[in-house]
Design an enzyme around this catalytic site. Structure first.
Site, PDB file in Angstrom:
ATOM      1  N   CYS A  11      74.143  70.490  77.448  1.00  0.00           N
ATOM      2  CA  CYS A  11      73.963  69.565  78.566  1.00  0.00           C
ATOM      3  C   CYS A  11      73.729  68.142  78.084  1.00  0.00           C
ATOM      4  CB  CYS A  11      72.781  70.031  79.404  1.00  0.00           C
ATOM      5  SG  CYS A  11      73.115  71.597  80.214  1.00  0.00           S
ATOM      6  N   LYS A  58      68.556  83.620  78.281  1.00  0.00           N
ATOM      7  CA  LYS A  58      69.705  82.935  77.655  1.00  0.00           C
ATOM      8  C   LYS A  58      69.323  82.347  76.306  1.00  0.00           C
ATOM      9  CE  LYS A  58      71.747  78.304  78.397  1.00  0.00           C
ATOM     10  NZ  LYS A  58      70.703  77.503  77.765  1.00  0.00           N
ATOM     11  N   ASP A  75      62.775  72.649  81.318  1.00  0.00           N
ATOM     12  CA  ASP A  75      63.816  73.285  82.140  1.00  0.00           C
ATOM     13  C   ASP A  75      63.286  73.776  83.496  1.00  0.00           C
ATOM     14  OD1 ASP A  75      65.987  73.540  79.895  1.00  0.00           O
ATOM     15  OD2 ASP A  75      64.116  74.244  79.048  1.00  0.00           O
TER      16      ASP A  75
HETATM   17  N1  EPU Z   1      65.486  66.687  68.451  1.00  0.00           N
HETATM   18  C1  EPU Z   1      65.744  65.713  67.515  1.00  0.00           C
HETATM   19  N2  EPU Z   1      66.406  66.081  66.381  1.00  0.00           N
HETATM   20  C2  EPU Z   1      66.816  67.352  66.144  1.00  0.00           C
HETATM   21  C3  EPU Z   1      66.556  68.333  67.119  1.00  0.00           C
HETATM   22  C4  EPU Z   1      65.879  67.968  68.266  1.00  0.00           C
HETATM   23  O1  EPU Z   1      65.381  64.547  67.703  1.00  0.00           O
HETATM   24  O2  EPU Z   1      67.427  67.613  65.089  1.00  0.00           O
HETATM   25  C5  EPU Z   1      64.810  66.301  69.707  1.00  0.00           C
HETATM   26  C6  EPU Z   1      65.745  66.448  70.934  1.00  0.00           C
HETATM   27  O3  EPU Z   1      66.577  65.342  71.081  1.00  0.00           O
HETATM   28  C7  EPU Z   1      64.762  66.626  72.062  1.00  0.00           C
HETATM   29  C8  EPU Z   1      63.594  67.379  71.395  1.00  0.00           C
HETATM   30  O4  EPU Z   1      63.759  67.208  69.998  1.00  0.00           O
HETATM   31  O5  EPU Z   1      64.298  65.378  72.498  1.00  0.00           O
HETATM   32  C9  EPU Z   1      63.548  68.852  71.723  1.00  0.00           C
HETATM   33  O6  EPU Z   1      64.787  69.455  71.412  1.00  0.00           O
HETATM   34  P1  EPU Z   1      64.885  70.963  70.950  1.00  0.00           P
HETATM   35  O7  EPU Z   1      65.504  71.007  69.587  1.00  0.00           O
HETATM   36  O8  EPU Z   1      63.562  71.616  71.130  1.00  0.00           O
HETATM   37  O9  EPU Z   1      65.904  71.541  72.001  1.00  0.00           O
HETATM   38  P2  EPU Z   1      67.144  72.506  71.769  1.00  0.00           P
HETATM   39  O10 EPU Z   1      66.812  73.541  70.751  1.00  0.00           O
HETATM   40  O11 EPU Z   1      68.377  71.711  71.592  1.00  0.00           O
HETATM   41  C10 EPU Z   1      66.380  74.323  73.482  1.00  0.00           C
HETATM   42  C11 EPU Z   1      66.986  74.917  74.715  1.00  0.00           C
HETATM   43  C12 EPU Z   1      66.930  73.922  75.853  1.00  0.00           C
HETATM   44  C13 EPU Z   1      65.478  73.544  76.104  1.00  0.00           C
HETATM   45  C14 EPU Z   1      64.859  72.996  74.812  1.00  0.00           C
HETATM   46  C15 EPU Z   1      63.388  72.702  74.945  1.00  0.00           C
HETATM   47  C16 EPU Z   1      68.627  76.423  73.831  1.00  0.00           C
HETATM   48  C17 EPU Z   1      70.054  76.744  73.651  1.00  0.00           C
HETATM   49  N3  EPU Z   1      68.360  75.286  74.457  1.00  0.00           N
HETATM   50  O12 EPU Z   1      67.197  73.196  73.174  1.00  0.00           O
HETATM   51  O13 EPU Z   1      67.435  74.575  77.001  1.00  0.00           O
HETATM   52  O14 EPU Z   1      65.410  72.583  77.122  1.00  0.00           O
HETATM   53  O15 EPU Z   1      65.029  73.951  73.737  1.00  0.00           O
HETATM   54  O16 EPU Z   1      62.685  73.857  75.289  1.00  0.00           O
HETATM   55  O17 EPU Z   1      67.750  77.183  73.464  1.00  0.00           O
HETATM   56  C18 EPU Z   1      68.799  74.866  78.876  1.00  0.00           C
HETATM   57  O18 EPU Z   1      68.617  76.086  78.744  1.00  0.00           O
HETATM   58  O19 EPU Z   1      69.374  74.364  79.880  1.00  0.00           O
HETATM   59  C19 EPU Z   1      68.324  73.955  77.838  1.00  0.00           C
HETATM   60  C20 EPU Z   1      68.678  72.675  77.763  1.00  0.00           C
END
Ligand code: EPU
Length: 460
Positions: A131, A33, A333
């Site tokens: 989420c 995904k 996850d």
């Molecule tokens: N963060 C910030 N500022 C930003 C971006 C992120 O503070 O501008 C923080 C977030 O709040 C969090 C941390 O950095 O505490 C990590 O966030 P990240 O950006 O890595 O997560 P994401 O890209 O929003 C993706 C996956 C998540 C997965 C995380 C970590 C997708 C669509 N989502 O999220 O997957 O948990 O990386 O590996 O790729 C899921 O599939 O259920 C899911 C939540």
């Protein structure tokens, strides 16, 4: 009633789960995904047609497909089951009202910024969904886009972006190796003028696979040691044909379900290389697994796809201490499904969640079912993280083994939702799981898979 036991209004979005039957059988996982949705966005950057294989039928894919179509990308099904054909020949502006139909449905729309700025010179991004596992800010994304030369106007309805002087390569360092912000930089830098250097980048397998997609399109991206990625911008990119990495979150979820229910699940398509950290913990807890490598057809033998068979070998499970983290650490996850199995382990397990500050709320529902889980603000059992000494219950101690009993559950988010489902399958008695449609966001056909594994579930 607590947050996790309050019933939502829809009485149709319910799954009745009769617990106590070990899951037994074989299921298959398709493309990840968290890669597939980004590879679909990348198709916007190409001049030609892209083909993406093994795409799961999940809600996030539908949302991205809808947004691409609104922007003039023709998306059709290919000849192979799960094949998507994406034709960006006529990319055009979409109406804000139409884009807003997708507001609150996913976090992927934020990744449309760079590609739309390159194609159209402007972009509108609706309010994000995803989420509720913490505040999930987008400050890293915004900072990076501004560094490339984008002008961002935040309005109550969404983000308006323009690039009056085009997008230029830049030097960036992320405060934390964010997956989404790294993808934002990649999808913007590949066609920006000049070189971009990104420090403290995320290097999850899904990101490396996105880099593979972009390289197929003609991008020049070097991944150096120590989380440094260097991108040389190119003026044009072509389409791609790509078979994504398998979904390692889904694979681990079924593995945890096998362990928690005392059963055996073979996950066809799962790949060891992306899951070594999970497999180590699974083994430490007392779970067993066997890996079958891919074998191409040869000398009259049909070959096979490969996969991982997970099972509970009998006897007691053992408590472990684990800490979630960025790759190559234990994925955040994987945490929720595994915690259900940890309720069955003898002793005190410790889980320190270091990626999201509010990803342990679901444990209160497990306690309602008989588990003994206490959450703490402190960083327990590992290195201090950025959430320590703040008001976030981000560590948990799980005392086991605890017999689980059926209850009514309300699904709070995708991964916690799957863990609720596992708990209901492991529990004695019949549970009603409300809000179960949310699981379709990330787990393809999970009800058919449950049936194939012998689970006693039904829609009322
Ligand atoms: N963060 C910030 N500022 C930003 C971006 C992120 O503070 O501008 C923080 C977030 O709040 C969090 C941390 O950095 O505490 C990590 O966030 P990240 O950006 O890595 O997560 P994401 O890209 O929003 C993706 C996956 C998540 C997965 C995380 C970590 C997708 C669509 N989502 O999220 O997957 O948990 O990386 O590996 O790729 C899921 O599939 O259920 C899911 C939540």
């Amino acid at each position: 009633m607590s947050e996790t036991t309050r019933r939502p209004t829809s009485e149709t979005d319910v799954l009745v789960v009769r617990g106590g039957t070990p899951l037994q059988g074989t299921i298959r996982v398709r493309g990840a995904k968290n890669l597939v949705s980004k590879a679909m966005v990348a198709s916007l950057l190409g001049d030609g047609v892209s083909r993406l294989y093994d795409v799961p039928e999940i809600r996030d894919v539908e949302v991205v497909r809808g947004l691409l179509e609104l922007h003039g990308v023709r998306v059709s099904d290919g000849a192979e089951p799960g094949e998507l054909v994406l034709d960006p020949a006529n990319v055009e502006s979409a109406h804000v009202d139409e884009i807003n139909v997708h507001a609150g449905s996913s976090r992927i729309p934020i990744l449309f910024c760079g590609p739309l700025l390159h194609r159209l010179g402007h972009a509108f991004i609706p309010d994000l969904g995803g989420c509720h596992i913490g505040p999930r800010p987008i400050d890293f994304h915004m900072h990076a886009l501004r560094q490339f030369g984008a002008v961002v106007d935040k309005t109550p309805g969404g983000l308006h972006l323009t690039a009056p002087d085009g997008l230029r390569g830049t030097k960036l360092e992320l405060p934390y190796p964010s997956v989404g912000a790294t993808e934002q930089v990649l999808l913007t830098a590949v066609r920006a003028e000049g070189v971009t250097e990104l420090r403290n980048a995320a290097v999850e397998p899904e990101i490396i696979d996105l880099i593979c997609v972009l390289q197929k399109m003609g991008a020049i991206i070097n991944v150096h040691t120590s989380r440094v990625i260097e991108i040389e911008g190119v003026p044009r990119l072509a389409g791609y044909a790509h078979r994504p990495i398998p979904d390692r979150i889904e694979a681990a979820s079924w593995g945890a379900a096998a362990l928690a229910t005392g059963g055996q699940v073979e996950v066809v398509g799962a790949r060891q290389a992306d899951m070594t950290t999970f497999l180590n913990v699974f083994r430490s807890v007392g779970g067993a697994f066997e890996i079958t490598d891919v074998a191409p057809p040869r000398d009259g033998h049909p070959g096979h796809e490969g996969g991982i068979r997970f099972w509970h070998p009998g006897g007691e499970l053992r408590a472990v201490a684990l800490e979630t983290g960025v790759h190559p650490g234990f994925m955040t996850d994987w945490q929720q499904p595994l915690v259900v199995a940890l309720t069955q382990a003898r002793g005190l397990s410790i889980v320190h969640e270091t990626v999201y500050e509010q990803r342990l709320g679901y444990t209160s529902a497990l306690n309602t079912m008989g588990a003994t889980i206490q959450t703490y603000r402190n960083c327990l059992g590992g290195t201090p993280c950025r959430f320590g000494r703040r008001n976030f219950h981000h560590s948990a101690v799980i005392a086991g083994p605890s017999k689980l009993y059926a209850t009514d559950l309300v699904i709070p988010d995708l991964r916690a939702g799957f863990s609720h489902l596992i708990a209901a399958l492991a529990a004695e008695g019949t549970s009603r799981v409300y809000g179960v449609d949310l699981i379709n966001r990330g787990y393809e056909d999970f009800e058919a898979k449950l049936a194939a594994l012998g689970a006693a579930t039904e829609r009322p």
